[in-house]
Motif scaffolding. Structure first.
Motif, short mmCIF file in Angstrom:
data_model
loop_
_atom_site.label_atom_id
_atom_site.label_comp_id
_atom_site.label_asym_id
_atom_site.label_seq_id
_atom_site.Cartn_x
_atom_site.Cartn_y
_atom_site.Cartn_z
N LYS A 129 0.50 -1.74 0.18
CA LYS A 129 0.10 0.06 0.32
C LYS A 129 0.75 1.38 -0.12
CE LYS A 129 -1.56 0.35 4.91
NZ LYS A 129 0.10 0.70 5.41
N ASP A 130 2.30 1.12 0.13
CA ASP A 130 3.18 2.67 0.58
C ASP A 130 4.01 2.88 -0.73
OD1 ASP A 130 1.27 3.07 2.61
OD2 ASP A 130 2.43 2.27 4.12
N THR A 131 4.15 1.43 -1.18
CA THR A 131 5.07 1.25 -2.58
C THR A 131 4.29 1.99 -3.43
OG1 THR A 131 5.60 -0.65 -1.31
CG2 THR A 131 6.87 0.06 -3.29
N PRO A 132 4.54 3.37 -3.85
CA PRO A 132 3.80 4.09 -5.34
C PRO A 132 3.98 2.83 -6.48
CG PRO A 132 6.42 5.02 -4.46
CD PRO A 132 5.67 3.89 -3.70
N GLY A 133 3.31 3.10 -7.40
CA GLY A 133 3.83 2.08 -8.56
C GLY A 133 3.52 0.48 -8.26
N SER A 134 2.39 0.33 -7.45
CA SER A 134 2.61 -1.17 -7.14
C SER A 134 1.07 -1.26 -7.52
CB SER A 134 2.19 -1.71 -5.84
OG SER A 134 3.36 -1.26 -5.27
N LEU A 135 0.88 -0.80 -8.28
CA LEU A 135 -1.53 -1.08 -8.26
C LEU A 135 -1.91 -2.51 -9.19
CD1 LEU A 135 -4.28 -0.41 -7.72
CD2 LEU A 135 -4.21 0.90 -9.83
N ILE A 136 -0.67 -2.65 -10.27
CA ILE A 136 -0.92 -3.95 -11.33
C ILE A 136 -0.63 -4.82 -9.80
CG2 ILE A 136 -0.01 -4.79 -13.26
CD1 ILE A 136 0.67 -2.22 -14.38
N ALA A 137 0.36 -4.63 -9.56
CA ALA A 137 1.03 -6.11 -8.91
C ALA A 137 -0.12 -6.26 -7.52
CB ALA A 137 2.74 -5.30 -7.84
N ILE A 138 -1.10 -5.29 -6.70
CA ILE A 138 -1.85 -5.83 -6.20
C ILE A 138 -2.70 -6.04 -6.91
CG2 ILE A 138 -3.73 -4.30 -4.77
CD1 ILE A 138 -1.62 -2.47 -4.26
N LEU A 139 -3.56 -5.18 -8.07
CA LEU A 139 -4.33 -5.44 -8.58
C LEU A 139 -4.14 -7.49 -9.34
CD1 LEU A 139 -5.84 -3.04 -10.87
CD2 LEU A 139 -6.44 -4.11 -8.81
N GLN A 140 -2.94 -8.20 -9.84
CA GLN A 140 -3.32 -9.23 -10.08
C GLN A 140 -2.51 -10.59 -8.89
OE1 GLN A 140 1.75 -9.01 -11.30
NE2 GLN A 140 0.99 -8.53 -13.41
N LYS A 141 -2.33 -9.73 -7.40
CA LYS A 141 -2.27 -11.02 -6.72
C LYS A 141 -4.08 -11.32 -5.85
CE LYS A 141 2.22 -10.90 -5.48
NZ LYS A 141 3.75 -11.01 -4.56
N THR A 142 -4.38 -10.50 -6.23
CA THR A 142 -6.38 -9.61 -5.69
C THR A 142 -6.52 -10.77 -6.68
OG1 THR A 142 -6.25 -7.48 -5.23
CG2 THR A 142 -7.98 -8.69 -5.76
#
Lengths: 683, 586, 164
Positions: free
Chosen positions: C20-33
């Protein structure tokens, strides 16, 4: 250190931080773009700002490319124009909507019906009249007599009935005439003189525009008063002449010189006028009835319908017998038969060779004529008019017809039924099967075989250099008043250009037009058209009193509120249509799949129409980069990309500051606000 | 003895996993000769997968191909008996062996030889010697770039930009922080070189990137791998872990001042992210929509810091260049195109797989000598290079040498290495449509020319293959092509017209046949062909009728069957079902 | 149709904590979701928006840009049909038609029983074995329409057997 370079030969000074676009803007060079606004980061989506630089193989995007010392930038090469044009054509290939409402597009004078109807809805009557005056000067008169092609095109029909546009026009015009008559603004004198021959709707309209632009205008007319067909062809019960007088006086007040009782070739010579004036407009109309070519049409008691009406207009009381036949099915025929009723004829027949469905007259005219007791003899054609012993008309033999195959006009052709003849006893026959121009006194003007004036339909020029022609007199033939007005409006523009020494050609602008069906309006609540109050058939049959009372203010607002508001609100601010016209696009060039997506409710009062969106990204980028909200964004990719908030409308308030910036920057009408927003871009 | 099973993605797809498991199980049970079982990456001979390499006690290689699970039993038996003679039937033929022997391998030098999951295998083949040389002998950043400059290495991702130039620009850019990025978003349909390198020799990539990071002054390196390559990600992750443990990655690498970490970012399926600025957007977690250039990534890239981006194959050449000197690399190839190039050879080719050859080799040599020519001895028609950004090269141009400029002259491009061979049964219009379909689907939608231009082109092509083409369609396509080339924002859009332009250029008659005669000369376009049964060949076995999903085939047993053209859906089932070649297409 | 159920947002708590605090992680978050739920449920998207302070428009923008992400649940067996050039040349279109005919689903659709989904995917990189499809991680190569139908029938048969 500043950089010197040129754009289209103009020297431009740029700073190192400049792009070609930013330095061009400062130098006053216009480079078109749909997606650039300096408040947001450079985006480069639209591909309209492409320019060519000598020695650089690729076209450059002016919004992002940095100029270099000595660059020779061209914005007008074939390659640049083609690339920009293609970008626009591609955008238009998937851009649906109505630049202008169908009402306006179907009006020969392009009157902005939607705008004035909306203004009437809002109670802005003066504004409504100003809107009409943008198109022509005699709204109270035209509102009463126009067969209103606008209403034929009105989309409200897809719900129930069209908006009563013409009567709304008459309402607003009457109200303003009575309270605070319109004053025509006049530009400073140009020193140019224009003569207009003929003071009918065409002549008055052309005079109105040309005077407005500062030219000295004189109208010559052979009749005692101005108004042409409106005065001498349309009976008082439809158009009270006092109304026409008032509207003409507004034009006269603007400084148009009116010269009546002047007949061309007799009182003045065409050549003299031509020499004395810088330009001449011939708008003399079509005043001669077309002969029927049946035996007996020279008999006493047979005359042209238009001549009959003209006499009445001049104050004569034409003498009629008890039985009158009117031949023809157009509006002149209706005016004739209803006038005959009012003059005391007991049996008035309309002889028409087809059926009611094919009658060119307005429906309401036919209906009211029937109510007034006119007998329609459909599917009959005059075969012979015969006389009594005094040589006066005694009766008429009618050939019974039936409908056959459709003709060129699409209407079924009437064909005689062998041997079926009907005989009617009549005292008078009025011929109203058409009118033609009679061009006396215009020596040297090229005429058509029919005797009308040959005038180019885009320049309105005749074969003589400074002579123009418009209205019923031209090769296009006789039509309705608003058509003559439409021609006069364009002819005035061409004359104005001619006087300024410019290109004279009128060019019809390109508009994006949508096609709608009933299904598109299924969710609309039905609301019937307001009924115009007026005299009953009994009350009106024996006099020439105006038959309509006009709408009340409440009725007018009610009626105006039915308007579907079809045309785009942002037409004047739309850069897409501006560029499309500027680059002379071929909008149908790349046909293919076209989106049809629902309007997205963004957040009250903002909505988004994806089918008008060009995906310039300014709305979402402004929301993100200028406002700091990121409330809207892009959804999907490629051809399916769409601007979308993806927040349910009920939660929108938490994300959207309703600053309306997204609407402000939209280059088309895609982002719309119910609250008016001034569109603004910063280059 | 040592048994090595090729476990690249294609090997696994062909069944290598089962072969390995079988061998492992058997050896586990009893292993009288003490044979060692290991894996390796793809050696490039995809057409022979699964492959088992057996090194006998003298170190001689015996290569067994198209090995099934059942064959594994035989291999085990032979190994256990220490007598390989029974395995001759599985041995590679000299013809097939020529596929590999004719190649010159630099980027792929370890692929199919080492175990990619074992860092020692890499080190044993001079792995990490190049970075060691740089750090231990005190080569400066400029020295490194100088060697790359001498080598003449150009970007292997497609555009062929000078690697030294890019490195120098990034090195000279002001910035407290710089990034080195590897583009492993190998999206070109028909190319799998990068996958093979990562799966088969991940440390080579890591070392190449380390050298690049050193040269430009970056302390963070990122590999952007496409999501469709799960095995590559797994192997690279392990390699990063092992390299970090050995001190090749992390702080003070090999005791020097140079520190560098390496991360993997998995793509999420968007071809446009192969474009460097879109890749940067994607790395930042955004929609992969290209940025405008300038500024170039070397000035303002990832998080707006100076960044250098090269693709996998480019970096894979770097350790070799440093070890052998730039001049050794430059000694291979042509005047303007140095070194070797890897191609993924596929399509209607006899021997498909990975081919690495020196620049300057002719297309004919690659296709006919290494690839063995056209499958089923059909007629060669064209070869597609560069995928959706490239073009088709026809028969007449087969002697074109592999060189950036020479290939460019044909209308095609060097590309990243996709080389798809087509025969007489491939419809070139359909081929053009295939690529446009791809670019239209992959268009990010940002710029007008690409979003709408490729869509409109696709629609025209779609009409043509359906026999609904109109006079003027070819000209309309060409017009759109040039407009898109001029107007599109990024490389994807600007090159999208290439497949169409080259097919029109060389195969205009095929377009015309579709438009004017509603005829597909290759017999591929389904709307323009009919299926029928040759009565002389049909034996009336009913195999076709049983496979027909539309019940369009009827007949009595032992007499010729018939196809009802109105019912036929042209699915091709009958063709595969018929053992007598009686189903014909017109 | 595979059913949408209420999702347990707790399952992605560790992912959000990590990124959540690492910028630019949205794609990684979505992949894991997506790895957690099999798709990106609406609730999860709004939850991610809230925790990471990212606008829903941004998350949807990313989720709809990349082919990997799905906003709807997929069938138990995900057929990924390769659309690479080599597969195209070797008849991928016929395979697609065979799947459509056999299962009644097109690209991006799921069978009514929720057993199969078909997705046309970018090149799987098995060009020399084309045409290929991948079902739940297993690659099927050198397909013919007939061979493809057999594979599907076999899976369906196994599933039928398991249900009975």
């Amino acid at each position: 250190m500043s950089i010197k370079y040129t754009i289209d030969g103009i020297e431009v000074i740029a700073e190192p931080s400049d792009t070609i676009l930013s330095s061009a803007v400062r130098a006053g060079v216009d480079i078109p773009t749909l997606c650039f606004d300096k408040r947001t980061a450079i985006y480069g989506a639209c591909g309209i700002c492409l320019v060519e630089v000598e020695g650089v193989p690729k076209l450059l995007r002016a919004c992002s490319a940095r100029p270099q010392e000595g660059y020779v930038v061209r914005t007008d090469t074939d390659r640049v124009v083609r690339a920009r044009k293609t970008a626009l054509e591609l955008l238009l290939s998937d851009h649906t909507g109505d630049c202008r409402g169908p009402c306006k597009l179907n009006c020969p004078a392009m009157t902005d019906c939607q705008k004035y109807v909306q203004e009437i809805k809002n109670g802005e009557f003066k504004k409504a009249v100003e809107t009409i005056y943008e198109a022509f000067p005699i709204p109270a008169s035209i509102g009463r007599v126009c067969p209103h092609p606008c209403e034929d095109a009105c989309r409200r029909q897809l719900v129930e009935e069209p908006i009563s546009i013409a009567f709304l026009k008459a309402f607003a015009a009457d109200k303003v005439l009575a309270e605070d008559p319109y004053v025509i603004p006049v530009e400073p004198d140009t020193g140019k003189k224009v003569a207009i021959i003929g003071g009918g709707p065409a002549g008055l309209t052309a005079a109105y525009f040309l005077r407005q632009w500062g030219h000295a205008v004189t109208i010559f007319d052979q009749q005692p008063k101005m108004g042409g067909m409106l005065r001498y062809g349309i009976p008082e019960y439809r158009l009270p002449k006092a109304v026409l007088d008032q509207e003409i006086s507004i034009i006269e007040k603007a400084g148009v010189v009116l010269k009546n009782n002047v007949k061309l070739g007799k009182d003045i010579q065409f050549d003299d006028i031509r020499n004395e004036y810088d330009a001449v407009l011939l708008a003399i109309g079509a005043w001669t009835s077309v002969p029927m070519r049946v035996p007996g049409e020279d008999l006493d008691g047979v005359e042209g319908g238009i001549y009959f009406l003209e006499k009445l207009g001049l104050g004569e009381k034409p003498l009629l017998g008890k039985n009158v036949a009117v031949c023809g099915g157009g509006n002149t025929a209706m005016d004739c038969c209803r006038t005959a009723v009012r003059l005391g004829a007991e049996n008035v027949y309309v002889v028409y060779r087809r059926t009611r469905n094919e009658m060119p007259a307005a429906d309401i005219e036919i209906e009211e004529a029937e109510e007034e007791g006119v007998t329609f003899k459909f599917l009959t054609n005059p075969a012979e008019i015969y006389a009594d012993e005094n040589g006066h008309v005694a009766g008429m033999k009618l050939q019974i017809m039936e409908l056959g195959e459709p003709d060129a006009s699409g209407r079924r052709r009437p064909v005689p039924v062998e041997g079926a003849i009907e005989d009617i006893k009549v005292d008078n026959v009025l011929m109203a099967i058409g009118q033609v121009a009679k061009c006396d006194g215009v020596d040297g003007i090229e005429l058509t075989k029919k005797g009308t004036i040959v005038a180019d339909d885009m320049t309105f020029r005749t074969n003589i250099d400074n002579v123009f022609a418009a209205g019923d007199v031209t090769n296009r033939g006789a039509g309705i008043a608003i058509e003559a007005i439409g021609e006069a409006q364009k002819a005035a523009l061409c004359i104005n250009n001619y006087l300024a020494g410019d290109e004279v050609r009128y060019k019809k602008p390109y508009f994006v037009e949508d096609e709608k069906t009933e299904a598109d309006f299924e969710d609309r609540e039905k609301q019937q058209r307001e009924k115009m109050p007026g005299l009953s058939p009994e009350e009106r049959r024996d006099n020439f009193n105006p038959i309509y009372f006009g709408f009340t203010e409440e009725q007018a607002k009610n009626e105006a509120s039915r308007c579907l508001d079809c045309g785009c609100h942002d037409y004047y601010d739309c850069r897409l249509i501006d560029y499309a016209n500027r680059y002379d696009v071929e909008p149908e060039k790349f046909p293919g799949e076209v989106h049809a997506r629902p309007i997205i409710k963004v957040a009250d009062p903002i909505s988004h129409n994806p089918d008008k969106c060009v995906l310039c990204g300014l709305c979402y980028r402004t929301c993100d980069q200028v406002v700091g909200q990121t409330f809207i964004g892009l959804y999907n990719r490629g051809f399916s990309t769409i601007v979308n908030p993806m927040v349910p409308a009920d939660k929108a308030a938490t994300f959207c500051a309703t600053c309306l910036k997204c609407v402000e920057v939209c280059p088309t009408g895609a982002m719309k606000s119910e609250i008016p927003v001034v569109r603004r871009v910063e280059r | 003895m040592k048994l090595v099973v090729g476990e690249g993605s294609c090997g696994l797809a062909a069944g290598a996993g089962a072969v390995y498991d079988r061998l492992a199980a058997l050896l586990n049970e009893s292993n009288p000769t003490g044979a060692v079982l290991d894996i390796t990456g793809c050696n490039g001979m995809c057409f022979l997968e699964p492959i088992v390499d057996l090194y006998d006690d003298e170190g001689t290689l015996h290569r067994y191909v198209k090995v099934t699970e059942k064959d594994a039993d035989d291999i085990y038996a032979a190994v256990s008996a220490n007598d390989l003679s029974s395995l001759d039937r599985l041995g590679i033929t000299p013809d097939d062996a020529h596929f590999l022997e004719a190649q010159t391998r630099v980027a792929l030098r370890d692929c199919g030889i080492i175990n990619p999951e074992n860092i020692d295998d890499y080190i044993a083949r001079d792995g990490y010697k190049a970075i060691e040389k740089i750090l231990k002998t005190g080569m400066t950043q400029d020295d490194v770039i100088e060697q790359i400059d001498i080598s003449g290495l150009r970007g292997r991702g497609g555009a062929g930009f000078s690697t030294a130039f890019k490195w120098r620009a990034a090195k000279n850019s002001e910035g407290d922080e710089k990034y080195l990025i590897c583009n492993a978003d190998e999206g070109d349909p028909g190319a799998f070189m990068d996958r093979a390198v990562i799966e088969g020799d991940p440390h080579n990539l890591i070392e190449g990137m380390l050298i690049g990071a050193y040269a430009i002054g970056a302390s963070t390196a990122i590999v952007y791998v496409r999501a469709e390559y799960p095995l590559a990600i797994v192997r690279l992750e392990k390699a990063i872990k092992d390299a970090t443990a050995r001190g090749y990655l992390g702080d003070n690498i090999l005791g020097s001042d140079f520190s560098c970490v390496l991360r993997i970012k998995a793509g999420a399926g968007a071809f446009v992210c192969g474009e460097e600025t879109a890749l940067i957007e994607s790395l930042e977690g955004k929609r992969g929509m290209p940025r405008l250039k300038p500024p170039f990534p070397a000035q303002s890239g990832y998080w707006f810091k100076p960044s250098n981006i090269n693709n996998v194959e480019t970096y894979a050449n770097v350790p070799w260049i440093i070890n052998n000197g730039g001049a050794a690399f430059a000694a291979m190839g042509t005047e303007q195109s140095k070194g070797t190039k890897v191609f993924a050879l596929s399509g209607k080719i006899k021997r498909g797989g990975l081919v690495e050859i020196p620049m300057g080799t002719t297309l004919r040599d690659v296709i006919f000598d290494i690839g063995g020519g056209i499958r089923n001895d059909k007629e060669f028609k064209a070869v597609q290079l560069g995928g959706p950004s490239g073009g088709c090269v026809p028969k007449e141009k087969l002697d074109t040498v592999i060189d950036y400029a020479e290939l460019g002259k044909t209308g095609a491009i060097m590309g990243s290495g996709g080389m798809v061979v087509m025969d007489e049964s491939t419809c070139m219009v359909s081929m053009a449509k295939f690529f446009l379909d791809f670019t239209a689907k992959e268009s990010c939608g940002k710029c007008v020319h690409c979003r709408l231009g490729t869509k409109r082109m696709l629609e025209v092509l779609d009409r043509i293959v359906k026999g609904q083409g109109e006079e003027g369609d070819i000209e309309k396509l060409e017009e759109l092509c040039y407009a898109i080339k001029d107007g599109a924002l990024c490389g994807l859009g600007q090159t999208a017209p290439n497949p169409v332009l080259t097919t029109i250029r060389y195969f205009r008659d095929e377009f015309e046949a579709h438009i004017k005669e509603q005829r597909c000369p290759a017999g591929e376009c389904r709307d323009l062909i009919t299926y029928s049964i040759n009565k002389d060949k049909c034996v009336g076995c009913s195999a076709c009728a049983r496979q027909c999903p539309a019940n369009a085939i009827t007949g009595e047993l032992k007499s010729p069957f018939e196809i009802d053209a109105d019912l036929c859906v042209k699915c091709g089932n009958c063709i595969t079902a018929c053992r007598f070649g009686a189903v014909e297409v017109h | 149709m595979a059913e949408k159920t209420t999702v347990d947002l707790g399952l992605i708590a560790p992912v959000l904590e990590e990124y959540k605090d690492t910028p630019g992680s949205l794609i990684a978050i979505l992949q894991k979701t997506q790895a957690t739920y099999g798709y990106l449920p609406e609730e999860a998207i709004y939850h991610i928006a809230e925790v990471t302070g990212t606008a829903p428009a941004t998350i949807y923008g990313v989720a709809t840009f990349y082919a990997q992400f799905r906003l709807e649940p997929v069938g138990k067996h995900l057929i990924m049909l390769c659309q690479g050039t080599a597969c195209h040349v070797n008849g991928a279109e016929l395979i697609s038609a065979a799947i459509t005919d056999e299962l009644g689903i097109d690209d991006g659709e799921t069978t009514e029983d929720g057993l199969f989904s078909m997705e046309h995917v970018a090149c799987l990189g098995c060009c020399s074995l084309s045409p290929v499809m991948m079902i739940n991680g297993k690659t099927y190569s050198t397909l013919t329409p007939d061979k493809c139908r057999k594979v599907l029938r076999e899976i369906a048969k196994e599933e039928g057997g398991a249900d009975a």
